[in-house]
Scaffold this active site. Structure first.
Site, PDB file in Angstrom:
ATOM      1  N   LYS A  80      31.115 -27.906  -7.006  1.00 45.96           N
ATOM      2  CA  LYS A  80      30.267 -26.880  -6.394  1.00 45.96           C
ATOM      3  C   LYS A  80      28.814 -27.232  -6.662  1.00 45.96           C
ATOM      4  O   LYS A  80      28.508 -27.957  -7.616  1.00 45.96           O
ATOM      5  CB  LYS A  80      30.593 -25.530  -7.048  1.00 45.96           C
ATOM      6  CG  LYS A  80      30.268 -24.344  -6.195  1.00 45.96           C
ATOM      7  CD  LYS A  80      31.401 -23.942  -5.279  1.00 45.96           C
ATOM      8  CE  LYS A  80      31.003 -22.748  -4.428  1.00 45.96           C
ATOM      9  NZ  LYS A  80      32.102 -22.280  -3.593  1.00 45.96           N
ATOM     10  N   GLY A 174      35.040  -4.342   3.518  1.00 46.80           N
ATOM     11  CA  GLY A 174      34.096  -5.380   3.946  1.00 46.80           C
ATOM     12  C   GLY A 174      34.474  -5.935   5.300  1.00 46.80           C
ATOM     13  O   GLY A 174      35.553  -6.510   5.478  1.00 46.80           O
ATOM     14  N   GLY A 176      32.762  -8.300   7.141  1.00 47.87           N
ATOM     15  CA  GLY A 176      31.903  -9.449   7.413  1.00 47.87           C
ATOM     16  C   GLY A 176      32.658 -10.498   8.204  1.00 47.87           C
ATOM     17  O   GLY A 176      33.554 -10.188   8.991  1.00 47.87           O
ATOM     18  N   VAL A 178      34.896 -12.725   7.370  1.00 47.51           N
ATOM     19  CA  VAL A 178      36.349 -12.774   7.169  1.00 47.51           C
ATOM     20  C   VAL A 178      36.980 -11.410   7.450  1.00 47.51           C
ATOM     21  O   VAL A 178      37.987 -11.313   8.154  1.00 47.51           O
ATOM     22  CB  VAL A 178      36.701 -13.215   5.733  1.00 47.51           C
ATOM     23  CG1 VAL A 178      38.220 -13.274   5.573  1.00 47.51           C
ATOM     24  CG2 VAL A 178      36.084 -14.553   5.388  1.00 47.51           C
TER      25      VAL A 178
HETATM   26  P1  NAI Z   1      30.161 -11.677   4.570  1.00 48.53           P
HETATM   27  O1  NAI Z   1      28.884 -11.627   3.797  1.00 48.53           O
HETATM   28  O2  NAI Z   1      30.158 -12.124   5.978  1.00 48.53           O
HETATM   29  O3  NAI Z   1      30.857 -10.217   4.538  1.00 48.53           O
HETATM   30  C1  NAI Z   1      30.841  -9.345   3.456  1.00 48.53           C
HETATM   31  C2  NAI Z   1      30.872  -7.938   4.029  1.00 48.53           C
HETATM   32  O4  NAI Z   1      31.056  -7.014   2.956  1.00 48.53           O
HETATM   33  C3  NAI Z   1      29.569  -7.535   4.747  1.00 48.53           C
HETATM   34  O5  NAI Z   1      29.874  -6.968   5.990  1.00 48.53           O
HETATM   35  C4  NAI Z   1      28.947  -6.523   3.782  1.00 48.53           C
HETATM   36  O6  NAI Z   1      28.162  -5.564   4.455  1.00 48.53           O
HETATM   37  C5  NAI Z   1      30.195  -5.918   3.166  1.00 48.53           C
HETATM   38  N1  NAI Z   1      29.979  -5.233   1.888  1.00 48.53           N
HETATM   39  C6  NAI Z   1      29.129  -5.558   0.887  1.00 48.53           C
HETATM   40  N2  NAI Z   1      29.250  -4.675  -0.115  1.00 48.53           N
HETATM   41  C7  NAI Z   1      30.192  -3.785   0.245  1.00 48.53           C
HETATM   42  C8  NAI Z   1      30.763  -2.647  -0.364  1.00 48.53           C
HETATM   43  N3  NAI Z   1      30.376  -2.214  -1.556  1.00 48.53           N
HETATM   44  N4  NAI Z   1      31.734  -1.974   0.290  1.00 48.53           N
HETATM   45  C9  NAI Z   1      32.142  -2.380   1.515  1.00 48.53           C
HETATM   46  N5  NAI Z   1      31.620  -3.444   2.150  1.00 48.53           N
HETATM   47  C10 NAI Z   1      30.658  -4.148   1.525  1.00 48.53           C
HETATM   48  O7  NAI Z   1      31.156 -12.569   3.666  1.00 48.53           O
HETATM   49  P2  NAI Z   1      32.486 -13.289   4.119  1.00 48.53           P
HETATM   50  O8  NAI Z   1      32.193 -14.705   4.454  1.00 48.53           O
HETATM   51  O9  NAI Z   1      33.231 -12.438   5.081  1.00 48.53           O
HETATM   52  O10 NAI Z   1      33.285 -13.341   2.748  1.00 48.53           O
HETATM   53  C11 NAI Z   1      33.887 -12.171   2.188  1.00 48.53           C
HETATM   54  C12 NAI Z   1      34.446 -12.507   0.811  1.00 48.53           C
HETATM   55  O11 NAI Z   1      35.432 -13.548   0.939  1.00 48.53           O
HETATM   56  C13 NAI Z   1      33.415 -13.042  -0.178  1.00 48.53           C
HETATM   57  O12 NAI Z   1      33.783 -12.600  -1.472  1.00 48.53           O
HETATM   58  C14 NAI Z   1      33.573 -14.539  -0.085  1.00 48.53           C
HETATM   59  O13 NAI Z   1      33.176 -15.195  -1.270  1.00 48.53           O
HETATM   60  C15 NAI Z   1      35.075 -14.667   0.122  1.00 48.53           C
HETATM   61  N6  NAI Z   1      35.489 -15.879   0.800  1.00 48.53           N
HETATM   62  C16 NAI Z   1      35.004 -16.201   2.047  1.00 48.53           C
HETATM   63  C17 NAI Z   1      35.421 -17.330   2.690  1.00 48.53           C
HETATM   64  C18 NAI Z   1      34.958 -17.663   4.067  1.00 48.53           C
HETATM   65  O14 NAI Z   1      35.578 -18.535   4.719  1.00 48.53           O
HETATM   66  N7  NAI Z   1      33.928 -16.999   4.594  1.00 48.53           N
HETATM   67  C19 NAI Z   1      36.363 -18.279   2.058  1.00 48.53           C
HETATM   68  C20 NAI Z   1      36.874 -17.821   0.777  1.00 48.53           C
HETATM   69  C21 NAI Z   1      36.415 -16.684   0.184  1.00 48.53           C
END
Ligand code: NAI
Length: 342
Positions: A80, A174, A176, A178
């Protein structure tokens, strides 16, 4: 220069500071293990309060990547990178060029990609200075969502004896990259969705398009559902949450969901089946692996679907050894790394 004196460096092959003659230290690259293959892991950009914090984070994250690759059956090691800086203000072509040169100096032992705070466009800049970059052909998130879906099906079959997700109530925390993709897939499978996000627009979109019921972020964990899918931040499953959770299954994408190993035990005691995060969220890593290796969409998706079998293996081991599923995943990963074969 490589660091060896840090208390947790002993378990890693190396950690190297990335330096710039103009601005001093940019961040660090850590390689936990290359026993299974080159160390692949994203580059995180975050305004760390201190170098110590950044160093701790890169070491922790590199180790997690080794374990994730091993459990996913990939010929990849774990590494990383972290960049100390504000992703909204501090990105410059010179920074990415410097970082690219640091990656290049490792000559393929470490392959970088995007992560929290970095984007496909940033990696395109890095790629001007090194060929050791993955995640350039698109967003891995939809593959992560597919993997979580496959894992969730396996959990629901094991814990609830259900053959599909039709009518199964799922709480998605969440929405986002994913979480929204997962909610869309679940909707197509006939699951009933309860969702939460701090972003009102995303909640509204899920309500309108997916017929989801949106609740306040602080209420999502206590919903009367079959599955809780954490897809926001890490550390959501602490001792308080482990008591309050009502869902018999936890399967979601967020990294580092458990605040500590004791929470894994408590979930088990309460009869909650926990899908270890790095096993169930490996779809994005699998996508990056096939991007480097070649093999195309079909091979990628086939491998992503195997996450269900990987989880079954974890569950069997946990049952056989009377340990938590989180501990069982760690043991499986450690055994793979020790024998040098995924
Ligand atoms: P993202 O940043 O696109 O989405 C995160 C979402 O969570 C956002 O919509 C945000 O507004 C929301 N959020 C933040 N705090 C919150 C809360 N207290 N309550 C409800 N919603 C809240 O991130 P992404 O890429 O979708 O990743 C999500 C998780 O999955 C992260 O922990 C990331 O490390 C993990 N992950 C992501 C991968 C990927 O391919 N994008 C791969 C492996 C793990």
């Amino acid at each position: 220069m490589e660091y060896t004196g840090h208390p947790i460096v002993q378990a890693h092959e190396m950690v190297m500071p990335c330096e710039s003659p103009e601005t001093g230290i940019l961040g660090y690259i850590a390689i936990h293990s290359t026993r299974l293959g080159p160390a692949l892991g994203g580059c995180r950009m975050y305004p760390y309060e201190s170098r110590e914090r950044a160093l701790n984070d890169v070491l922790r994250l590199a180790k997690a990547m080794s374990y994730k690759a091993a459990c996913a059956g990939l010929a990849l090691g774990g590494g990383k990178a972290v960049i100390i800086g504000d992703p909204r203000r501090d990105k410059t072509p010179a920074l990415w060029e410097r970082f690219g040169r640091c990656v290049d100096a490792l000559n393929g032992r470490y392959i970088t990609a995007e992560d929290v705070g970095t984007t496909v466009a940033d990696m395109a800049e890095v790629a001007k200075a090194t060929k050791w970059v993955a995640g350039l052909t698109g967003d891995p998130s939809p593959y992560t969502a597919r993997g979580v879906l496959a894992g969730m099906r396996a959990c629901v079959a094991r814990r609830l004896g259900r053959g599909d997700l039709r009518g199964v109530r799922v709480a998605v925390q969440g929405l986002g990259k994913v979480g929204m993709a997962l909610a869309e897939l679940l909707h197509r499978e006939g699951a009933v969705l309860v969702v939460a996000d701090v972003d009102a627009e995303r909640r509204r979109r899920a309500e309108e398009r997916l017929g989801a019921r949106a609740v306040a972020p602080e209420e999502i964990m206590e919903q009367d559902v079959e599955v809780f899918a954490p897809c926001a931040m890490g550390g959501v499953l602490d001792e308080v949450a482990a008591e309050r959770l009502r869902a018999p299954v936890v399967a979601g994408a967020a990294n580092n969901q458990l605040s500590g190993p004791e929470v894994g035990w408590r979930l088990q005691e309460r009869g909650i089946l926990y899908a270890p995060d790095y096993v169930v969220n490996a779809g994005g890593l699998i996508f990056c692996y096939y991007e480097i290796k070649g093999g195309g969409e079909e091979a990628t998706l086939r491998h992503v679907e195997r996450i269900a079998e990987n989880l079954q293996q974890v569950f069997r081991r946990a049952e056989a050894e009377g340990i938590s599923t989180a501990e069982a995943a760690d043991r499986l990963a450690e055994a793979c790394i020790a024998r040098g074969a995924p």
